[in-house]
Design an enzyme around this catalytic site. Structure first.
Site, PDB file in Angstrom:
ATOM      1  N   CYS A  52       0.844  -1.187   0.000  1.00 63.25           N
ATOM      2  CA  CYS A  52       0.000   0.000   0.000  1.00 63.25           C
ATOM      3  C   CYS A  52       0.883   1.242   0.000  1.00 63.25           C
ATOM      4  O   CYS A  52       1.929   1.279   0.644  1.00 63.25           O
ATOM      5  CB  CYS A  52      -0.969   0.000   1.177  1.00 63.25           C
ATOM      6  SG  CYS A  52      -0.344   0.768   2.675  1.00 63.25           S
ATOM      7  N   GLU A  53       0.449   2.228  -0.768  1.00 62.32           N
ATOM      8  CA  GLU A  53       1.297   3.399  -0.936  1.00 62.32           C
ATOM      9  C   GLU A  53       1.231   4.339   0.260  1.00 62.32           C
ATOM     10  O   GLU A  53       1.998   5.288   0.340  1.00 62.32           O
ATOM     11  CB  GLU A  53       0.937   4.152  -2.222  1.00 62.32           C
ATOM     12  CG  GLU A  53      -0.400   4.853  -2.210  1.00 62.32           C
ATOM     13  CD  GLU A  53      -0.674   5.564  -3.536  1.00 62.32           C
ATOM     14  OE1 GLU A  53      -0.013   5.239  -4.538  1.00 62.32           O
ATOM     15  OE2 GLU A  53      -1.556   6.437  -3.547  1.00 62.32           O
ATOM     16  N   HIS A  54       0.329   4.085   1.195  1.00 60.48           N
ATOM     17  CA  HIS A  54       0.223   4.979   2.354  1.00 60.48           C
ATOM     18  C   HIS A  54       1.140   4.557   3.491  1.00 60.48           C
ATOM     19  O   HIS A  54       1.614   5.389   4.244  1.00 60.48           O
ATOM     20  CB  HIS A  54      -1.222   5.023   2.850  1.00 60.48           C
ATOM     21  CG  HIS A  54      -2.177   5.486   1.795  1.00 60.48           C
ATOM     22  ND1 HIS A  54      -3.325   4.799   1.456  1.00 60.48           N
ATOM     23  CD2 HIS A  54      -2.112   6.552   0.975  1.00 60.48           C
ATOM     24  CE1 HIS A  54      -3.937   5.442   0.475  1.00 60.48           C
ATOM     25  NE2 HIS A  54      -3.232   6.506   0.164  1.00 60.48           N
ATOM     26  N   HIS A  55       1.367   3.247   3.631  1.00 60.90           N
ATOM     27  CA  HIS A  55       2.189   2.753   4.749  1.00 60.90           C
ATOM     28  C   HIS A  55       3.338   1.861   4.292  1.00 60.90           C
ATOM     29  O   HIS A  55       4.147   1.444   5.112  1.00 60.90           O
ATOM     30  CB  HIS A  55       1.317   1.958   5.731  1.00 60.90           C
ATOM     31  CG  HIS A  55       0.113   2.706   6.202  1.00 60.90           C
ATOM     32  ND1 HIS A  55      -1.110   2.623   5.572  1.00 60.90           N
ATOM     33  CD2 HIS A  55      -0.043   3.581   7.222  1.00 60.90           C
ATOM     34  CE1 HIS A  55      -1.985   3.406   6.191  1.00 60.90           C
ATOM     35  NE2 HIS A  55      -1.362   4.002   7.189  1.00 60.90           N
TER      36      HIS A  55
ATOM     37  N   GLN B 275      -5.554  -0.309  -3.841  1.00 62.10           N
ATOM     38  CA  GLN B 275      -6.266  -1.403  -4.494  1.00 62.10           C
ATOM     39  C   GLN B 275      -7.149  -0.908  -5.646  1.00 62.10           C
ATOM     40  O   GLN B 275      -7.288  -1.569  -6.665  1.00 62.10           O
ATOM     41  CB  GLN B 275      -7.094  -2.163  -3.449  1.00 62.10           C
ATOM     42  CG  GLN B 275      -7.680  -3.455  -3.991  1.00 62.10           C
ATOM     43  CD  GLN B 275      -8.460  -4.217  -2.936  1.00 62.10           C
ATOM     44  OE1 GLN B 275      -8.095  -4.201  -1.758  1.00 62.10           O
ATOM     45  NE2 GLN B 275      -9.524  -4.881  -3.347  1.00 62.10           N
TER      46      GLN B 275
ATOM     47  N   CYS C 283      -1.970  -2.929   6.757  1.00 69.42           N
ATOM     48  CA  CYS C 283      -2.025  -1.657   7.491  1.00 69.42           C
ATOM     49  C   CYS C 283      -3.320  -1.540   8.293  1.00 69.42           C
ATOM     50  O   CYS C 283      -3.374  -0.806   9.277  1.00 69.42           O
ATOM     51  CB  CYS C 283      -1.836  -0.467   6.550  1.00 69.42           C
ATOM     52  SG  CYS C 283      -3.078  -0.296   5.273  1.00 69.42           S
TER      53      CYS C 283
ATOM     54  N   HIS D 112      -5.539  -5.987   3.930  1.00 70.42           N
ATOM     55  CA  HIS D 112      -4.503  -4.958   4.036  1.00 70.42           C
ATOM     56  C   HIS D 112      -3.831  -5.020   5.407  1.00 70.42           C
ATOM     57  O   HIS D 112      -4.498  -4.833   6.434  1.00 70.42           O
ATOM     58  CB  HIS D 112      -5.122  -3.570   3.810  1.00 70.42           C
ATOM     59  CG  HIS D 112      -5.602  -3.363   2.407  1.00 70.42           C
ATOM     60  ND1 HIS D 112      -5.014  -2.469   1.544  1.00 70.42           N
ATOM     61  CD2 HIS D 112      -6.597  -3.971   1.712  1.00 70.42           C
ATOM     62  CE1 HIS D 112      -5.624  -2.524   0.379  1.00 70.42           C
ATOM     63  NE2 HIS D 112      -6.598  -3.424   0.453  1.00 70.42           N
TER      64      HIS D 112
HETATM   65 ZN   LIG Z   1      -2.002   1.350   4.091  1.00 75.52          ZN
END
Ligand SMILES: [Zn+2]
Length: 199
Positions: A88-91, A129, A159, A157
């Site tokens: 995931c590009e956020h975490h 996603q 995260c 996920h």
């Molecule tokens: Zn994430």
């Protein structure tokens, strides 16, 4: 010489840079980077990260174009339960699950193994996603120009599971449909076939 060798090649300069960054992170979180068990960890972590993000340097359209064959077959082709691992590009934590892909040929079919490869090219990047679903969909639509294409992804996920809301059993489903799959009957036929347990 061995009959088969699986060669992995890493760019030494980039690997060394990423390795140094991992070493710094380990130090920052309170580890002793000189202790025995960790001596090779920054390098392993760097190689793992470069492997998991190799999709940036790969061309999914070229992969499809290299295995397109003229064929009159014009019924639905479904490749279901394609294993999927992404970050995931956020975490930068993993999300993983299954992709189900279908298309209705329009004069051309594609080698079946190429569809999972297209999934991998887009999954091996920092992703969300939703965009992953559309990247796969649009790549097949643009390259193969089928009568219809459908992509469904079900993923968990890390995260969400390991941090944040800590929901262990929630699965996120995303889907995209083009062409004939925009018709409700075709879409339902696809969804029925994807959810059927054939084993
Ligand atoms: Zn994430």
């Amino acid at each position: 010489m061995a009959p088969y060798r699986n060669l992995e090649e890493y760019n030494i300069e980039i690997t060394n840079e990423v390795k140094d960054h991992f070493s710094k992170i380990m130090d920052d979180i309170g580890e002793d980077v000189t202790r025995e068990g960790l001596v090779k960890t920054p390098e392993r972590a760097a190689k793992a990260m470069l492997f998991l993000t190799q999709g940036y340097k790969q061309d999914a359209e070229e992969i499809l174009k290299g295995a397109m064959f003229a064929e009159d077959y014009d019924d639905m082709v479904i490749i279901k339960d394609i294993e999927l691992y992404s970050l995931c590009e956020h975490h930068m934590l993993p999300f993983f699950g299954k992709a189900h892909v279908a298309y209705i040929p329009n004069g051309h079919i594609v080698g079946l193994s190429k569809i999972p490869r297209v999934v991998d090219v887009f999954a091996r990047r920092l992703q969300v996603q939703e965009r992953l679903t559309h990247d796969i969909l649009e790549c097949i639509n643009k390259t193969l120009k089928p009568k219809g294409v459908a992509v469904v992804i079900e993923a968990a996920h890390m995260c969400m599971m390991m941090r944040g809301v800590q929901k262990q059993n929630s699965v996120t489903t995303t889907s995209g449909f083009r062409g004939q799959f925009e018709k409700i009957e075709t879409r339902n036929e696809f969804l029925k076939l994807v959810s059927a347990d054939l084993s």
